[in-house]
Design a protein around this motif. Structure first.
Motif, PDB file in Angstrom:
ATOM      1  N   LYS A   1       0.857  -1.176   0.000  1.00 49.04           N
ATOM      2  CA  LYS A   1       0.000   0.000   0.000  1.00 49.04           C
ATOM      3  C   LYS A   1       0.895   1.228   0.000  1.00 49.04           C
ATOM      4  N   THR A   2       0.431   2.288  -0.587  1.00 52.22           N
ATOM      5  CA  THR A   2       1.177   3.530  -0.584  1.00 52.22           C
ATOM      6  C   THR A   2       0.456   4.501   0.338  1.00 52.22           C
ATOM      7  N   SER A   3       0.618   4.298   1.636  1.00 51.18           N
ATOM      8  CA  SER A   3      -0.048   5.125   2.626  1.00 51.18           C
ATOM      9  C   SER A   3       0.917   5.387   3.769  1.00 51.18           C
ATOM     10  N   THR A   4       0.453   6.179   4.720  1.00 51.24           N
ATOM     11  CA  THR A   4       1.251   6.422   5.911  1.00 51.24           C
ATOM     12  C   THR A   4       1.516   5.119   6.644  1.00 51.24           C
ATOM     13  N   ALA A   5       0.505   4.245   6.708  1.00 49.05           N
ATOM     14  CA  ALA A   5       0.691   2.949   7.360  1.00 49.05           C
ATOM     15  C   ALA A   5       1.796   2.166   6.665  1.00 49.05           C
ATOM     16  N   ALA A   6       1.821   2.205   5.344  1.00 45.06           N
ATOM     17  CA  ALA A   6       2.856   1.490   4.604  1.00 45.06           C
ATOM     18  C   ALA A   6       4.233   2.088   4.882  1.00 45.06           C
ATOM     19  N   ALA A   7       4.309   3.406   4.931  1.00 46.55           N
ATOM     20  CA  ALA A   7       5.592   4.055   5.224  1.00 46.55           C
ATOM     21  C   ALA A   7       6.073   3.684   6.623  1.00 46.55           C
ATOM     22  N   ASP A   8       5.167   3.662   7.593  1.00 43.94           N
ATOM     23  CA  ASP A   8       5.524   3.249   8.949  1.00 43.94           C
ATOM     24  C   ASP A   8       5.970   1.795   8.976  1.00 43.94           C
ATOM     25  N   ALA A   9       5.292   0.964   8.204  1.00 42.57           N
ATOM     26  CA  ALA A   9       5.640  -0.458   8.146  1.00 42.57           C
ATOM     27  C   ALA A   9       7.026  -0.651   7.548  1.00 42.57           C
ATOM     28  N   ILE A  10       7.334   0.090   6.499  1.00 40.91           N
ATOM     29  CA  ILE A  10       8.657  -0.013   5.868  1.00 40.91           C
ATOM     30  C   ILE A  10       9.742   0.415   6.847  1.00 40.91           C
ATOM     31  N   ALA A  11       9.484   1.491   7.594  1.00 41.44           N
ATOM     32  CA  ALA A  11      10.453   1.943   8.592  1.00 41.44           C
ATOM     33  C   ALA A  11      10.650   0.888   9.674  1.00 41.44           C
ATOM     34  N   ALA A  12       9.572   0.259  10.120  1.00 46.25           N
ATOM     35  CA  ALA A  12       9.664  -0.783  11.143  1.00 46.25           C
ATOM     36  C   ALA A  12      10.426  -1.992  10.623  1.00 46.25           C
ATOM     37  N   GLU A  13      10.225  -2.331   9.349  1.00 44.90           N
ATOM     38  CA  GLU A  13      10.934  -3.458   8.759  1.00 44.90           C
ATOM     39  C   GLU A  13      12.438  -3.232   8.762  1.00 44.90           C
ATOM     40  N   ALA A  14      12.845  -1.996   8.554  1.00 45.26           N
ATOM     41  CA  ALA A  14      14.270  -1.690   8.478  1.00 45.26           C
ATOM     42  C   ALA A  14      14.999  -2.059   9.759  1.00 45.26           C
ATOM     43  N   VAL A  15      14.310  -1.991  10.883  1.00 45.00           N
ATOM     44  CA  VAL A  15      14.936  -2.320  12.166  1.00 45.00           C
ATOM     45  C   VAL A  15      14.261  -3.514  12.838  1.00 45.00           C
ATOM     46  N   ALA A  16      13.383  -4.190  12.108  1.00 44.01           N
ATOM     47  CA  ALA A  16      12.674  -5.389  12.588  1.00 44.01           C
ATOM     48  C   ALA A  16      11.944  -5.147  13.909  1.00 44.01           C
ATOM     49  N   GLU A  17      11.313  -3.981  14.029  1.00 45.47           N
ATOM     50  CA  GLU A  17      10.548  -3.662  15.234  1.00 45.47           C
ATOM     51  C   GLU A  17       9.066  -3.919  15.005  1.00 45.47           C
ATOM     52  N   PRO A  18       8.358  -4.351  16.048  1.00 43.75           N
ATOM     53  CA  PRO A  18       6.913  -4.547  15.919  1.00 43.75           C
ATOM     54  C   PRO A  18       6.207  -3.234  15.557  1.00 43.75           C
ATOM     55  N   ILE A  19       5.089  -3.372  14.898  1.00 41.03           N
ATOM     56  CA  ILE A  19       4.277  -2.238  14.472  1.00 41.03           C
ATOM     57  C   ILE A  19       3.029  -2.240  15.352  1.00 41.03           C
ATOM     58  N   THR A  20       2.691  -1.107  15.914  1.00 40.03           N
ATOM     59  CA  THR A  20       1.489  -1.022  16.739  1.00 40.03           C
ATOM     60  C   THR A  20       0.335  -0.476  15.909  1.00 40.03           C
ATOM     61  N   PHE A  21      -0.867  -0.908  16.289  1.00 43.71           N
ATOM     62  CA  PHE A  21      -2.063  -0.421  15.608  1.00 43.71           C
ATOM     63  C   PHE A  21      -3.235  -0.475  16.578  1.00 43.71           C
ATOM     64  N   PRO A  22      -4.170   0.466  16.425  1.00 44.06           N
ATOM     65  CA  PRO A  22      -5.337   0.490  17.314  1.00 44.06           C
ATOM     66  C   PRO A  22      -6.460  -0.395  16.786  1.00 44.06           C
ATOM     67  N   PHE A  23      -7.213  -0.957  17.720  1.00 45.82           N
ATOM     68  CA  PHE A  23      -8.422  -1.685  17.357  1.00 45.82           C
ATOM     69  C   PHE A  23      -9.334  -1.732  18.568  1.00 45.82           C
ATOM     70  N   GLN A  24     -10.571  -1.285  18.401  1.00 42.56           N
ATOM     71  CA  GLN A  24     -11.582  -1.323  19.455  1.00 42.56           C
ATOM     72  C   GLN A  24     -11.064  -0.731  20.778  1.00 42.56           C
ATOM     73  N   GLY A  25     -10.342   0.382  20.679  1.00 41.01           N
ATOM     74  CA  GLY A  25      -9.878   1.086  21.868  1.00 41.01           C
ATOM     75  C   GLY A  25      -8.625   0.523  22.521  1.00 41.01           C
ATOM     76  N   GLU A  26      -8.014  -0.483  21.919  1.00 39.15           N
ATOM     77  CA  GLU A  26      -6.780  -1.055  22.461  1.00 39.15           C
ATOM     78  C   GLU A  26      -5.681  -0.967  21.413  1.00 39.15           C
ATOM     79  N   THR A  27      -4.448  -1.083  21.859  1.00 36.37           N
ATOM     80  CA  THR A  27      -3.312  -1.071  20.952  1.00 36.37           C
ATOM     81  C   THR A  27      -2.709  -2.470  20.904  1.00 36.37           C
ATOM     82  N   TYR A  28      -2.498  -2.949  19.687  1.00 41.00           N
ATOM     83  CA  TYR A  28      -1.932  -4.272  19.459  1.00 41.00           C
ATOM     84  C   TYR A  28      -0.606  -4.128  18.718  1.00 41.00           C
ATOM     85  N   SER A  29       0.210  -5.182  18.759  1.00 45.34           N
ATOM     86  CA  SER A  29       1.496  -5.186  18.057  1.00 45.34           C
ATOM     87  C   SER A  29       1.574  -6.355  17.096  1.00 45.34           C
ATOM     88  N   ILE A  30       2.055  -6.064  15.898  1.00 41.51           N
ATOM     89  CA  ILE A  30       2.242  -7.077  14.868  1.00 41.51           C
ATOM     90  C   ILE A  30       3.694  -7.026  14.390  1.00 41.51           C
TER      91      ILE A  30
END
Length: 95
Positions: free
Chosen positions: A5-34
């Motif tokens: 995807k060419t979005s902010t989420a994709a840019a954040d994901a690419i940055a996280a991949e560079a350092v192999a760090e988990p990516i956080t995202f909100p869902f139903q009022g909680e924050t999860y990590s992938i």
């Protein structure tokens, strides 16, 4: 096949991949990590593309996120929304 995807989420994901760090995202009022997609195995990608949600989520969520997600026992519609949110955060989308 998955597409980037060419979005902010994709840019954040690419940055996280560079350092192999988990990516956080909100869902139903909680924050999860992938895990970033750079850490996914082939079998994880296959599970995602084949819609094997429990296998996919077990492979990509950290232990705390998986336990909290499982503890909610969401109905299938919300499970689908969760997978969409997780995959969008990771910068991918299914076919």
């Amino acid at each position: 096949m998955t597409a980037r995807k060419t979005s902010t989420a994709a840019a954040d994901a690419i940055a996280a991949e560079a350092v192999a760090e988990p990516i956080t995202f909100p869902f139903q009022g909680e924050t999860y990590s992938i895990l970033p997609t750079s850490e996914w195995t082939y079998s994880t990608i296959v599970a995602f593309e084949q819609g094997r949600l429990s296998t996919f989520l077990s492979a990509v969520l950290d232990k705390d996120s998986l336990a909290r997600f499982a503890g909610h026992d969401f109905k299938i519609a919300l499970v689908g929304e969760f997978v969409d949110a997780a995959s969008t955060a990771a910068g991918i989308q299914g076919n």
